[in-house]
Scaffold this active site. Sequence first.
Site, short mmCIF file in Angstrom:
data_model
loop_
_atom_site.label_atom_id
_atom_site.label_comp_id
_atom_site.label_asym_id
_atom_site.label_seq_id
_atom_site.Cartn_x
_atom_site.Cartn_y
_atom_site.Cartn_z
CG HIS A 61 -0.55 -0.03 2.82
ND1 HIS A 61 0.28 -1.03 3.05
CD2 HIS A 61 -0.21 1.11 3.33
CE1 HIS A 61 0.73 -0.72 4.40
NE2 HIS A 61 0.51 0.58 4.45
CG HIS A 63 0.41 5.43 4.64
ND1 HIS A 63 -0.87 5.88 5.32
CD2 HIS A 63 0.62 4.10 4.79
CE1 HIS A 63 -1.28 4.77 5.69
NE2 HIS A 63 -0.52 3.65 5.60
CE1 TYR A 126 -0.43 4.44 11.10
CE2 TYR A 126 -1.13 5.59 9.46
CZ TYR A 126 -1.14 4.52 10.14
OH TYR A 126 -1.69 3.29 9.75
CD GLN A 130 1.60 1.87 8.02
OE1 GLN A 130 2.37 1.33 7.03
NE2 GLN A 130 0.84 1.27 8.44
#
Length: 144
Positions: A61, A63, A126, A130
């Site tokens: 993924h 971010h 964050y 991550q």
Amino acid sequence: MSRYQQASHVFWRCQYHIVWTPKYRFRILKDNVGKEVWRCIQVYSAQLGCEVVELNVQIDHVHLVIKVPPKISISKLMGALKGKIALKLFSKFPHLRKNKMWGNRFWQRGYFVDSVGINEDIIRRYVRHQEKMERQEQAELALD
């Protein structure tokens, strides 16, 4: 320096946290593919007049914390990013196209988006850390 940016008739600070995944959440965004995704996000965002604040490409993924001018909608931004990146990846890495499950689509249809306001520092931290947090969680699960 002001937290706000200025255009001809507007002062703005539109900042978003966006997360999206490859189709079937394949763990494909590693090595050169992940580096190319990172580079493409930087280039295509700048072409649209957006500013990447934080970016973390994980193996399954992405971010992104990004400042987007008010004249650009998030759906337009994501359509441009996901579409251009998919085309670039399929042309640069032809082995990706050979997997019939892709169906000529690299990314999942949807994405997560949240506006970044008062919690900007928390969200940026964050995104930045991550991967480390994910590894710690996986290690804890392995111990159980």
